[in-house]
Design a protein around this motif. Structure first.
Motif, PDB file in Angstrom:
ATOM      1  N   ALA A 136       0.829  -1.207   0.000  1.00  0.00           N
ATOM      2  CA  ALA A 136       0.000   0.000   0.000  1.00  0.00           C
ATOM      3  C   ALA A 136       0.863   1.256   0.000  1.00  0.00           C
ATOM      4  N   ASN A 137       1.962   1.219   0.754  1.00  0.00           N
ATOM      5  CA  ASN A 137       2.868   2.372   0.782  1.00  0.00           C
ATOM      6  C   ASN A 137       3.490   2.616  -0.588  1.00  0.00           C
ATOM      7  N   THR A 138       3.857   1.539  -1.275  1.00  0.00           N
ATOM      8  CA  THR A 138       4.436   1.677  -2.613  1.00  0.00           C
ATOM      9  C   THR A 138       3.425   2.279  -3.581  1.00  0.00           C
ATOM     10  N   CYS A 139       2.184   1.811  -3.520  1.00  0.00           N
ATOM     11  CA  CYS A 139       1.153   2.340  -4.412  1.00  0.00           C
ATOM     12  C   CYS A 139       0.912   3.820  -4.164  1.00  0.00           C
ATOM     13  N   ASP A 140       1.067   4.266  -2.922  1.00  0.00           N
ATOM     14  CA  ASP A 140       0.809   5.665  -2.569  1.00  0.00           C
ATOM     15  C   ASP A 140       1.994   6.581  -2.850  1.00  0.00           C
ATOM     16  N   GLN A 141       3.105   6.031  -3.316  1.00  0.00           N
ATOM     17  CA  GLN A 141       4.253   6.877  -3.635  1.00  0.00           C
ATOM     18  C   GLN A 141       3.877   7.900  -4.710  1.00  0.00           C
ATOM     19  N   THR A 142       4.525   9.061  -4.656  1.00  0.00           N
ATOM     20  CA  THR A 142       4.247  10.143  -5.601  1.00  0.00           C
ATOM     21  C   THR A 142       5.239  10.103  -6.755  1.00  0.00           C
ATOM     22  N   VAL A 143       4.735  10.207  -7.974  1.00  0.00           N
ATOM     23  CA  VAL A 143       5.601  10.262  -9.149  1.00  0.00           C
ATOM     24  C   VAL A 143       5.318  11.563  -9.899  1.00  0.00           C
ATOM     25  N   THR A 144       6.350  12.126 -10.501  1.00  0.00           N
ATOM     26  CA  THR A 144       6.229  13.362 -11.274  1.00  0.00           C
ATOM     27  C   THR A 144       5.879  13.025 -12.712  1.00  0.00           C
ATOM     28  N   ILE A 145       4.882  13.714 -13.265  1.00  0.00           N
ATOM     29  CA  ILE A 145       4.420  13.357 -14.606  1.00  0.00           C
ATOM     30  C   ILE A 145       4.710  14.419 -15.661  1.00  0.00           C
ATOM     31  N   ASN A 146       5.204  15.588 -15.253  1.00  0.00           N
ATOM     32  CA  ASN A 146       5.602  16.571 -16.266  1.00  0.00           C
ATOM     33  C   ASN A 146       6.560  17.584 -15.671  1.00  0.00           C
ATOM     34  N   GLU A 200       1.144  12.379  -9.502  1.00  0.00           N
ATOM     35  CA  GLU A 200       0.035  11.475  -9.243  1.00  0.00           C
ATOM     36  C   GLU A 200       0.556  10.308  -8.423  1.00  0.00           C
ATOM     37  N   LYS A 201      -0.343   9.523  -7.854  1.00  0.00           N
ATOM     38  CA  LYS A 201       0.079   8.341  -7.118  1.00  0.00           C
ATOM     39  C   LYS A 201       0.692   7.329  -8.084  1.00  0.00           C
ATOM     40  N   ARG A 202       1.601   6.536  -7.549  1.00  0.00           N
ATOM     41  CA  ARG A 202       2.289   5.570  -8.409  1.00  0.00           C
ATOM     42  C   ARG A 202       1.301   4.591  -9.022  1.00  0.00           C
ATOM     43  N   TYR A 203       0.415   4.030  -8.213  1.00  0.00           N
ATOM     44  CA  TYR A 203      -0.585   3.096  -8.717  1.00  0.00           C
ATOM     45  C   TYR A 203      -1.928   3.372  -8.053  1.00  0.00           C
ATOM     46  N   THR A 204      -2.992   3.369  -8.834  1.00  0.00           N
ATOM     47  CA  THR A 204      -4.352   3.404  -8.301  1.00  0.00           C
ATOM     48  C   THR A 204      -5.176   2.370  -9.073  1.00  0.00           C
ATOM     49  N   ALA A 205      -6.290   1.971  -8.485  1.00  0.00           N
ATOM     50  CA  ALA A 205      -7.192   1.023  -9.141  1.00  0.00           C
ATOM     51  C   ALA A 205      -8.593   1.609  -9.135  1.00  0.00           C
ATOM     52  N   CYS A 211      -1.281  -2.446 -10.842  1.00  0.00           N
ATOM     53  CA  CYS A 211      -0.082  -2.168 -10.035  1.00  0.00           C
ATOM     54  C   CYS A 211       1.047  -3.144 -10.325  1.00  0.00           C
ATOM     55  N   ILE A 212       0.933  -3.880 -11.447  1.00  0.00           N
ATOM     56  CA  ILE A 212       1.916  -4.917 -11.810  1.00  0.00           C
ATOM     57  C   ILE A 212       2.113  -5.838 -10.600  1.00  0.00           C
ATOM     58  N   GLY A 213       0.998  -6.235 -10.011  1.00  0.00           N
ATOM     59  CA  GLY A 213       1.039  -6.965  -8.748  1.00  0.00           C
ATOM     60  C   GLY A 213       1.091  -8.467  -8.903  1.00  0.00           C
ATOM     61  N   ASP A 214       1.492  -9.113  -7.821  1.00  0.00           N
ATOM     62  CA  ASP A 214       1.553 -10.572  -7.770  1.00  0.00           C
ATOM     63  C   ASP A 214       1.138 -11.001  -6.364  1.00  0.00           C
ATOM     64  N   LEU A 215       0.060 -11.783  -6.285  1.00  0.00           N
ATOM     65  CA  LEU A 215      -0.449 -12.268  -5.008  1.00  0.00           C
ATOM     66  C   LEU A 215      -0.028 -13.714  -4.818  1.00  0.00           C
ATOM     67  N   VAL A 240       3.906  -5.557  -5.364  1.00  0.00           N
ATOM     68  CA  VAL A 240       3.522  -4.680  -6.469  1.00  0.00           C
ATOM     69  C   VAL A 240       4.770  -4.274  -7.236  1.00  0.00           C
ATOM     70  N   GLY A 241       4.552  -3.670  -8.413  1.00  0.00           N
ATOM     71  CA  GLY A 241       5.658  -3.373  -9.327  1.00  0.00           C
ATOM     72  C   GLY A 241       6.614  -2.326  -8.815  1.00  0.00           C
ATOM     73  N   ALA A 242       7.675  -2.774  -8.187  1.00  0.00           N
ATOM     74  CA  ALA A 242       8.711  -1.875  -7.680  1.00  0.00           C
ATOM     75  C   ALA A 242       9.955  -2.692  -7.377  1.00  0.00           C
TER      76      ALA A 242
END
Length: 509
Positions: free
Chosen positions: A238-248, A254-259, A280-284, A295-297
């Motif tokens: 969840a922490n990885t998905c909430d990471q902030t990425v710069t888009i421009n 925006e958040k790294r991953y949302t669903a 989220c390029i996830g694997d359960l 998740v994808g990181a």
């Protein structure tokens, strides 16, 4: 071209036309994040003078939701007045000019006093205990027992108006913020007590909700879920998905991953999880009695395998059949900025991969192989581009390493990263991901030797660079024609007309 995500048919409705429909056996919708849904018409009738009013009740989710963001008629977002109390419920009347007609004798009175409204509605979020008062007060056969407990629904009335609605049945859909979720990172949340939950579009929390839900999910117990911040833990994911990425270059983020999307309660559990994990390029995985989510990181490996840890020679495969390699990728996602319609992200082509795949002797690098990635729970073009690039990079990680090692490596679980150092093959802390682990008996290679248990590891190469992305890599997609059918059937009056007088002389022969 090859498509990725076999179970994606479960959520194909996210790519389709989303309008309310009537069916006697429609399953309840599960809505996560912010999405557009059509819903199921559970009641329809006519009332008023000459049946001039169409009444509808549309169930939009089989659970409590956070918010009804927009109502759409055809593709037009309905603007509304401040609302008025009818039967104890708040009722909003549309204020779009196309849905107002003061010349219609049957028009509704708005909260501002004008009698020109052609459409009005009242929303029930699913956390209620009594029937919607507006429905009870205004809709025939919708009595106080029509509670729809546990369902979010909308009661609506349309005044017959050929110009506003074309004389046909109005196509209605809804933009909503969906289910409230348990977040193990929040001390105010209590597992199993939904009154403490809050809305979120975090993919890790959505997966956790689905595998633990006792109504439509896998009914996993709290202790069956790895809720830690360690590798495979839901807090970590969840922490990885909430990471902030710069888009421009302007610093927008925006958040790294949302669903954001919906499925229904009759869907295959495997398909639902695969659909959400695609965002989220996830694997359960399920190991040591617990569900674990990755998740994808990139990860930092905690263990190293070197020559001293090997029990016997390893098995190494450095390539894969050509049919499994791709050098370009295209993703299909649901564009929030384009009325939540299915949209193609710009094709990403990797020149290095293409050059490596093109047979020697060709005049140009032309051996193109396209991978299509379907992302039914992704609504941002920037996220879609990051996911498709990472997916392409991951598909090129084909080198595998299998070996027997000391039993201490049973601490590793599938999807953990590990270093491998082996001088014979030139590995110097090369990163691999654990594909599988198992315990195997080993007798030292000879008869009469004592049998001991060792760890069998199957690894596949990994790289932190697979997830690298900087803002100047984003491509600007070609805009589709977003005009569409907005349901406006009115005709503008002619302009610029002039009157010219002509004289006609009739003669006789």
């Amino acid at each position: 071209k090859k498509k990725k995500n076999k179970g994606i048919d479960t959520s194909r409705g996210n790519f389709g036309t989303k309008f309310a429909a009537r069916t006697s056996t429609g399953p309840r919708i599960i809505a996560y994040g912010e999405c557009r849904v059509g819903g199921t018409i559970s009641h329809i009738s006519c009332s008023g003078t000459d049946n001039n009013i169409l009444n509808m009740v549309v169930v939009i989710a089989g659970h409590e939701i956070e918010e009804l963001v927009n109502v759409r008629i055809h593709d037009t977002v309905v603007t509304k007045d401040g609302g008025q109390n009818i039967g104890g419920a708040t009722v909003f009347t549309a204020t779009n000019s196309k849905f107002l007609n003061s010349d219609n004798d049957n028009a509704f009175q708005r909260s501002t006093g004008q009698s020109d409204g052609l459409f009005r509605f009242s929303f029930t979020d699913g956390g209620h205990t009594a029937a919607n008062g507006f429905g009870v007060n205004q809709i025939p056969s919708f009595g106080s027992n029509s509670k729809g407990l546990g369902c979010a629904y909308v009661c609506m009335q349309f005044v017959y108006d050929a110009e506003a609605f074309g004389g046909g049945f109005p196509n209605v859909s809804f933009d909503i913020k969906g289910k409230k979720l348990y977040d193990p990172r929040d001390s105010n949340h209590t597992f199993g007590d939904e009154s403490t939950y809050e809305y979120s579009d975090n993919p890790a929390l959505i997966v956790l909700d689905y595998i633990t839900n006792t109504q439509y999910g896998l009914k996993a117990l709290e202790e069956e879920c790895n809720l830690t911040t360690g590798a495979g833990g839901f807090k970590s994911a969840a922490n990885t998905c909430d990471q902030t990425v710069t888009i421009n270059a302007l610093g927008h983020t925006e958040k790294r991953y949302t669903a954001n999307g919906f499925v229904d309660m009759s869907a295959s559990g495997t398909g639902v999880l695969e659909s959400v994990l695609s965002s989220c390029i996830g694997d359960l995985t399920y190991a040591s009695g617990q569900f674990n989510l990755f998740v994808g990181a990139a990860q930092t490996p905690s263990m190293t395998i070197n020559d001293d840890n090997l029990i016997g020679p390893p098995t190494i495969q450095t390539s894969t059949p050509d049919r499994q390699l791709f050098n370009s990728v295209k993703s299909v996602f649901v564009d929030k900025n384009n009325k939540f319609t299915a949209t193609d992200a710009p094709i990403l082509e990797n020149a290095s991969f293409l050059s490596a795949d093109t047979p020697t002797g060709e005049s140009s690098a032309n051996f193109k192989k396209l991978l299509e990635v379907q992302l039914p729970f992704t609504t941002s073009q920037h996220t879609a581009q990051r996911i498709q690039k990472a997916t392409l990079n991951l598909s090129r990680n084909v080198q595998t390493f299998s070996a027997l090692v000391n039993i201490e490596y049973m601490r590793l679980q599938p999807n953990d990263w590990v270093y491998v150092t082996n001088s014979r093959v030139g590995y110097d802390a090369k990163v691999f991901k654990v594909a599988s682990t198992s315990l195997e008996p080993y007798n030292g290679g000879g008869e009469g030797e004592a049998v001991s248990l060792v760890t069998k590891l199957n690894l596949v190469e990994a790289s932190a660079a697979s997830f690298d992305y900087v803002f100047n890599e984003y491509s600007t997609p070609i805009d589709d024609d977003t005009g569409g059918d907005d349901g406006d059937n009115s005709i503008s009056p002619p302009t610029g007309l002039t009157l010219t007088q002509q004289g006609v002389i009739e003669g006789t022969s």
